[in-house]
Design a protein around this motif. Structure first.
Motif, PDB file in Angstrom:
ATOM      1  N   PRO A 128     -24.572  25.911  16.936  1.00 44.37           N
ATOM      2  CA  PRO A 128     -23.798  26.920  16.698  1.00 44.37           C
ATOM      3  C   PRO A 128     -22.649  26.430  15.171  1.00 44.37           C
ATOM      4  O   PRO A 128     -22.406  27.160  14.655  1.00 44.37           O
ATOM      5  N   PHE A 129     -22.456  25.066  15.118  1.00 45.60           N
ATOM      6  CA  PHE A 129     -21.829  24.565  13.668  1.00 45.60           C
ATOM      7  C   PHE A 129     -22.205  23.152  13.680  1.00 45.60           C
ATOM      8  O   PHE A 129     -22.871  22.334  14.383  1.00 45.60           O
ATOM      9  N   TYR A 130     -21.838  22.619  12.386  1.00 44.59           N
ATOM     10  CA  TYR A 130     -22.133  21.380  11.866  1.00 44.59           C
ATOM     11  C   TYR A 130     -20.734  20.821  11.268  1.00 44.59           C
ATOM     12  O   TYR A 130     -19.920  21.716  11.006  1.00 44.59           O
ATOM     13  N   THR A 131     -20.619  19.567  11.485  1.00 46.51           N
ATOM     14  CA  THR A 131     -19.336  18.908  11.172  1.00 46.51           C
ATOM     15  C   THR A 131     -19.554  17.663  10.014  1.00 46.51           C
ATOM     16  O   THR A 131     -20.501  17.211   9.868  1.00 46.51           O
ATOM     17  N   ARG A 132     -18.511  17.474   9.343  1.00 48.23           N
ATOM     18  CA  ARG A 132     -18.376  16.156   8.626  1.00 48.23           C
ATOM     19  C   ARG A 132     -16.858  15.564   8.990  1.00 48.23           C
ATOM     20  O   ARG A 132     -16.003  16.354   9.255  1.00 48.23           O
ATOM     21  N   THR A 133     -16.930  14.322   8.472  1.00 52.74           N
ATOM     22  CA  THR A 133     -15.607  13.708   8.460  1.00 52.74           C
ATOM     23  C   THR A 133     -14.951  14.299   7.285  1.00 52.74           C
ATOM     24  O   THR A 133     -15.078  14.207   6.122  1.00 52.74           O
ATOM     25  N   GLY A 134     -13.599  14.557   7.464  1.00 50.23           N
ATOM     26  CA  GLY A 134     -12.768  15.142   6.177  1.00 50.23           C
ATOM     27  C   GLY A 134     -12.197  14.146   5.171  1.00 50.23           C
ATOM     28  O   GLY A 134     -11.414  14.415   4.506  1.00 50.23           O
ATOM     29  N   TRP A 135     -12.539  12.936   5.631  1.00 51.55           N
ATOM     30  CA  TRP A 135     -11.975  11.653   4.681  1.00 51.55           C
ATOM     31  C   TRP A 135     -13.495  10.842   4.391  1.00 51.55           C
ATOM     32  O   TRP A 135     -14.229  10.833   5.225  1.00 51.55           O
ATOM     33  N   PRO A 136     -13.316  10.493   3.302  1.00 48.91           N
ATOM     34  CA  PRO A 136     -12.410  10.408   2.169  1.00 48.91           C
ATOM     35  C   PRO A 136     -12.860  11.762   1.421  1.00 48.91           C
ATOM     36  O   PRO A 136     -13.849  12.333   1.660  1.00 48.91           O
ATOM     37  N   GLU A 137     -12.157  12.348   0.531  1.00 44.13           N
ATOM     38  CA  GLU A 137     -12.470  13.274  -0.271  1.00 44.13           C
ATOM     39  C   GLU A 137     -13.936  13.146  -0.970  1.00 44.13           C
ATOM     40  O   GLU A 137     -14.065  12.156  -1.626  1.00 44.13           O
ATOM     41  N   LEU A 138     -14.692  14.182  -0.817  1.00 45.54           N
ATOM     42  CA  LEU A 138     -16.168  14.201  -1.545  1.00 45.54           C
ATOM     43  C   LEU A 138     -15.806  14.145  -2.942  1.00 45.54           C
ATOM     44  O   LEU A 138     -15.158  14.812  -3.446  1.00 45.54           O
ATOM     45  N   ALA A 139     -16.951  13.621  -3.564  1.00 40.62           N
ATOM     46  CA  ALA A 139     -16.956  13.753  -5.126  1.00 40.62           C
ATOM     47  C   ALA A 139     -17.286  15.316  -5.674  1.00 40.62           C
ATOM     48  O   ALA A 139     -16.701  15.660  -6.616  1.00 40.62           O
ATOM     49  N   THR A 140     -18.281  15.981  -4.862  1.00 37.90           N
ATOM     50  CA  THR A 140     -18.407  17.356  -5.051  1.00 37.90           C
ATOM     51  C   THR A 140     -18.440  17.963  -3.746  1.00 37.90           C
ATOM     52  O   THR A 140     -18.870  16.966  -2.544  1.00 37.90           O
ATOM     53  N   PRO A 141     -17.823  19.144  -3.601  1.00 36.29           N
ATOM     54  CA  PRO A 141     -17.907  19.748  -2.035  1.00 36.29           C
ATOM     55  C   PRO A 141     -19.227  20.338  -1.856  1.00 36.29           C
ATOM     56  O   PRO A 141     -20.302  20.404  -2.424  1.00 36.29           O
ATOM     57  N   VAL A 142     -19.174  20.384  -0.517  1.00 33.94           N
ATOM     58  CA  VAL A 142     -20.356  21.140   0.423  1.00 33.94           C
ATOM     59  C   VAL A 142     -19.844  22.617   0.191  1.00 33.94           C
ATOM     60  O   VAL A 142     -18.824  22.951   0.288  1.00 33.94           O
TER      61      VAL A 142
ATOM     62  N   GLN B  84     -22.734  16.155  13.615  1.00 32.36           N
ATOM     63  CA  GLN B  84     -22.218  15.645  12.398  1.00 32.36           C
ATOM     64  C   GLN B  84     -23.328  14.643  11.423  1.00 32.36           C
ATOM     65  O   GLN B  84     -24.129  13.894  12.024  1.00 32.36           O
ATOM     66  N   PHE B  85     -23.185  14.786  10.232  1.00 35.48           N
ATOM     67  CA  PHE B  85     -24.108  14.157   9.361  1.00 35.48           C
ATOM     68  C   PHE B  85     -23.344  13.225   8.477  1.00 35.48           C
ATOM     69  O   PHE B  85     -22.141  13.338   8.244  1.00 35.48           O
ATOM     70  N   ASP B  86     -23.977  11.829   8.644  1.00 34.75           N
ATOM     71  CA  ASP B  86     -23.364  10.648   8.147  1.00 34.75           C
ATOM     72  C   ASP B  86     -22.000  10.656   8.345  1.00 34.75           C
ATOM     73  O   ASP B  86     -21.425  11.253   9.508  1.00 34.75           O
ATOM     74  N   ASN B  87     -20.935   9.875   7.701  1.00 35.05           N
ATOM     75  CA  ASN B  87     -19.668   9.481   8.382  1.00 35.05           C
ATOM     76  C   ASN B  87     -18.836   8.883   7.271  1.00 35.05           C
ATOM     77  O   ASN B  87     -19.397   7.765   6.584  1.00 35.05           O
ATOM     78  N   GLU B  88     -17.776   9.295   7.060  1.00 28.21           N
ATOM     79  CA  GLU B  88     -16.855   8.688   5.927  1.00 28.21           C
ATOM     80  C   GLU B  88     -17.539   8.621   4.584  1.00 28.21           C
ATOM     81  O   GLU B  88     -17.354   7.529   4.044  1.00 28.21           O
ATOM     82  N   TYR B  89     -18.117   9.629   4.417  1.00 26.31           N
ATOM     83  CA  TYR B  89     -18.976   9.676   3.203  1.00 26.31           C
ATOM     84  C   TYR B  89     -18.168  10.092   1.857  1.00 26.31           C
ATOM     85  O   TYR B  89     -17.249  11.266   2.063  1.00 26.31           O
ATOM     86  N   ARG B  90     -18.063   9.662   0.951  1.00 24.00           N
ATOM     87  CA  ARG B  90     -17.298   9.681  -0.367  1.00 24.00           C
ATOM     88  C   ARG B  90     -17.993  10.386  -1.713  1.00 24.00           C
ATOM     89  O   ARG B  90     -17.668  10.629  -2.467  1.00 24.00           O
ATOM     90  N   GLY B  91     -19.383  10.409  -1.299  1.00 24.12           N
ATOM     91  CA  GLY B  91     -20.106  10.958  -2.554  1.00 24.12           C
ATOM     92  C   GLY B  91     -20.311  12.328  -2.963  1.00 24.12           C
ATOM     93  O   GLY B  91     -19.228  13.239  -2.415  1.00 24.12           O
ATOM     94  N   ARG B  92     -21.495  12.531  -3.370  1.00 27.62           N
ATOM     95  CA  ARG B  92     -21.543  14.264  -3.547  1.00 27.62           C
ATOM     96  C   ARG B  92     -21.913  14.874  -2.511  1.00 27.62           C
ATOM     97  O   ARG B  92     -22.823  14.391  -1.468  1.00 27.62           O
ATOM     98  N   GLY B  93     -21.402  16.155  -2.097  1.00 29.42           N
ATOM     99  CA  GLY B  93     -21.637  16.975  -0.996  1.00 29.42           C
ATOM    100  C   GLY B  93     -22.974  17.365  -0.744  1.00 29.42           C
ATOM    101  O   GLY B  93     -23.679  17.509   0.105  1.00 29.42           O
ATOM    102  N   GLU B  94     -23.929  17.126  -2.126  1.00 36.81           N
ATOM    103  CA  GLU B  94     -25.419  17.585  -2.019  1.00 36.81           C
ATOM    104  C   GLU B  94     -25.986  16.676  -1.098  1.00 36.81           C
ATOM    105  O   GLU B  94     -27.102  17.064  -0.608  1.00 36.81           O
TER     106      GLU B  94
END
Length: 687
Positions: free
Chosen positions: A204-218, A177-187
């Motif tokens: 095999p895969f990578y994750t992020r917290t689904g909250w809060p909503e990102l300002a721009t998506p990955v 997982q990269f960072d945590n509870e990040y709300r900025g830009r997906g970039e």
């Protein structure tokens, strides 16, 4: 037509991005439903444990306890300031030895998801970002080259610990997982992923917290969003019981995220239509922070119950989740540092709450010292069920016959949901289904529901009275069972084990026409019919576990050697909530001496249990702070085996509880003004 084609392309990308062959010939894939191991759908149980918060010589035993509890994946943070508290000096020794922990996980065949930061939160100082980073003149958690340059140095160091232990090498590291509870830009998150892959991370895969909503998506498929929910939270700014939106965690609903997590940082989130316009419906529904318990901040001290964790887990599963990830599953203790490593209001970052200096017990299924708490056992039947019927459950879609927006304490509805084969709720006979029931809500006295008629996939169950507090899963058209008013637990060696639901008479209707009514549990030795075994709740919770030695408890002598001095002024901190006492404040605490020399023979695996009256307390060994506690109704514990060998006496300091202190104390707490010690015991209970 174009929309359908787009979805097919996205799903194809999903499978491609989620695949990774290993040298052992295994592979991990994912699609919109679930993870797959060697092509077989699985519903994992993920448990969070922070390796750097547990002494290294305890790791192996604690990982084994997690396995016995039904955990199939470990999640752990790598706290930056635990390993680089001083700039340029990385410590991977002792309990900071990530590689040593990963090697134990490999030995125990336990997959690991690394939560790599650089920001972690985890109630550590500055969210894990070292103090010295705030002198660099750059914005934290940002795409600027200064911050990313230091993040790259951190990731390179982590890779030295991981190299050769990635999944493709036959190692345990399955994902990151990269960072945590990040709300900025997906970039920014994509920058971190590119850094990691450039260094050599290939997972095999990578994750992020689904909250809060990102300002721009990955971009789709780059990181799986994982969600969470809690029964209560120390982070709320209020001091009232059941404040906040936590009641929503006890409702079956399609909305995946929580409106109650981290409200001190991101305020109250709204619940839009499920996944509207986000394309997230083609991701599997996974959680990484389902409250296994809850910590206490100084200003707010929730007391959570085993039923809270079980109810939330059952609700998430019934709502469609195919990976239950608990935060925390195992509590811990903050390590020694150049400064205290707990979150508090006076630090430069993530200063929302004043947390205990040492204690991070979290009221988890496995506590700070590895003690097995009630929900460790309560959750096991659910975890065994997910292991043995995960392949059947994974492709089942959720439907919601009850309202999804039931308000706090509303007792006019039975909360229930159905998961059935590809949504075949009533349309096709013999389609498999599971009926999920939750007649429980934290601190709300829901009543029994009479004459309840449940049905799924053309099968109607007899009318039932659902007792107050009842939580259950009933199978429909599964393994020769047409329906049962008992819960499937495990399927091993040709035997199927069911658990009797307290307060509900067991009826088992077979697909061959045989109906068994008012069936009584017979244990693991005698079937009730064919290969079916019915267990009591206690038998199911201990299924496949070896017997433990009986708990023993003895009282310990103590004496008061100093009365408390003048009461401190309880100030409000930078975040407008009460500040915890300082080291100087504890100089005015009441002082007690505890003799531990008389417990020498039992020190190897014994807990010191202190029942006290007061606001908060600290424990010192040879003058060094080893443990602390905010009084909230559960006893102050310490693992005696962690004491220095030459320690013969402990010093306990207690600060009095003040009248009208601006603190939330739960109903279980002793609210008597002043301080005192009720009893001190040595016990092996739960160990």
């Amino acid at each position: 037509m174009k929309r359908n084609l787009l979805l097919l392309i996205m799903l194809s990308a999903c499978c491609a991005l989620g695949m990774q062959a290993t040298e052992l010939g295994k592979e991990v894939t994912w699609d919109r439903y679930s993870l797959m191991m060697d092509g077989r759908r699985v519903c994992p149980v993920m448990g969070e444990i922070h390796y750097s918060r547990i002494p290294a010589d305890e790791w192996q035993e604690e990982v084994r306890k997690m396995k016995e509890g039904g955990v199939t994946i470990i999640a752990t943070y790598v706290f930056w300031n635990h390993v680089e508290e001083e700039e340029g000096i990385f410590r991977w020794d002792g309990q900071r030895n990530l590689r040593g922990f990963l090697e134990i996980c490999k030995e125990e065949e336990m997959p690991v998801i690394l939560r790599m930061g650089p920001f972690c939160h985890g109630e550590v100082r500055n969210g894990g970002i070292p103090d010295w980073m705030f002198e660099k003149g750059c914005k934290m958690r940002d795409r600027n080259p200064v911050f990313l340059g230091y993040a790259e140095k951190l990731y390179r160091q982590i890779f030295t610990q991981v190299q050769g232990l990635q999944w493709k090498n036959g190692g345990p590291v399955m994902a990151a997982q990269f960072d945590n509870e990040y709300r900025g830009r997906g970039e920014y998150l994509m920058d971190l992923k590119r850094l990691a892959q450039k260094i050599g991370f290939d997972l095999p895969f990578y994750t992020r917290t689904g909250w809060p909503e990102l300002a721009t998506p990955v971009p789709f498929g780059e990181m799986l969003p994982l969600y969470g929910d809690y029964a209560d939270g120390f982070w709320d700014r209020t001091t009232g019981e059941t404040d906040g939106n936590y009641y929503k965690a006890f409702n079956f609903k399609a909305f995946r995220s929580s409106t109650a997590i981290a409200t001190e940082q991101i305020n109250y989130q709204q619940s839009p239509l499920p996944l509207e316009g986000k394309g997230e419906a083609v991701y599997p529904y996974f959680t990484c922070e389902l409250g296994g318990g809850m910590m206490q901040a100084y200003h707010r001290r929730p007391y959570v119950y085993a039923e809270d964790a079980y109810s939330m887990a059952l609700v998430k599963l019934g709502s469609g989740s195919n990976l239950l990830g608990y935060y925390m599953y195992h509590g811990g203790t903050n390590p020694e540092g150049k400064t205290y490593l707990n979150e508090n209001q006076r630090t430069k970052g993530t200063n929302y709450n004043d947390m205990p200096v040492k204690n991070y017990d979290f009221q988890a299924p496995l506590g700070e010292f590895g003690q097995r708490n009630a929900h460790y056992y309560m959750l096991r039947p659910l975890h065994l069920f997910m292991q043995d019927w995960g392949e059947t459950l994974a492709e089942m879609e959720a439907s919601f016959p009850a309202p999804q927006d039931i308000q706090k304490g509303d007792d006019s509805h039975l909360r229930w949901a159905i998961r059935s084969e590809k949504g075949k709720v009533n349309s096709e006979k013999f389609a498999a289904a599971f009926i999920f029931i939750n007649n429980y809500e934290r601190l709300q006295n829901l009543s029994a529901k009479k004459d309840v008629q449940l049905e799924a996939c053309g099968v109607t169950l007899p009318k039932l009275t659902i007792p107050a507090g009842c939580m259950a899963i009933f199978p429909v058209n599964v393994d020769g069972i047409k329906y049962a008013t008992a819960q499937l637990v495990a399927k091993r060696d040709g035997k199927i084990y069911l658990m009797q639901v307290p307060g509900i008479a067991t009826t088992i209707s077979m697909q061959n026409g045989k109906v068994l009514k008012n069936v009584k549990p017979r244990g693991t030795e005698k079937p009730v019919y064919g290969n079916l075994y019915l267990l009591t709740k206690q038998e199911a919770e201990h299924l496949f576990l070896s017997e433990k030695a009986a708990a023993g408890t003895s009282e310990v002598a103590f004496e008061k050697v100093r009365e408390a001095g003048p009461l401190r002024d309880i100030t409000k901190g930078a975040q407008r909530v009460a500040e915890e006492p300082s080291d100087e404040d504890y100089e005015e605490a009441a002082v007690y001496r505890i003799k531990v020399s008389e417990a020498e023979e039992g020190r190897s695996k014994r807990l010191l249990r202190i029942d006290y009256q007061g606001d908060c307390a600290r424990l010192y060994a040879n003058g060094q702070l080893v443990a602390d506690h905010f009084q909230y109704g559960r006893p102050f514990l310490y693992g005696l085996w962690r004491l220095p060998e030459d320690c013969k006496e402990l010093e306990l300091r207690i600060l009095p509880l003040q009248k009208d202190a601006p603190v939330y104390l739960p109903r279980e707490a002793d609210k008597t003004v002043g301080e005192g010690v009720k009893r001190i015991e040595i016990t092996n209970e739960g160990l």
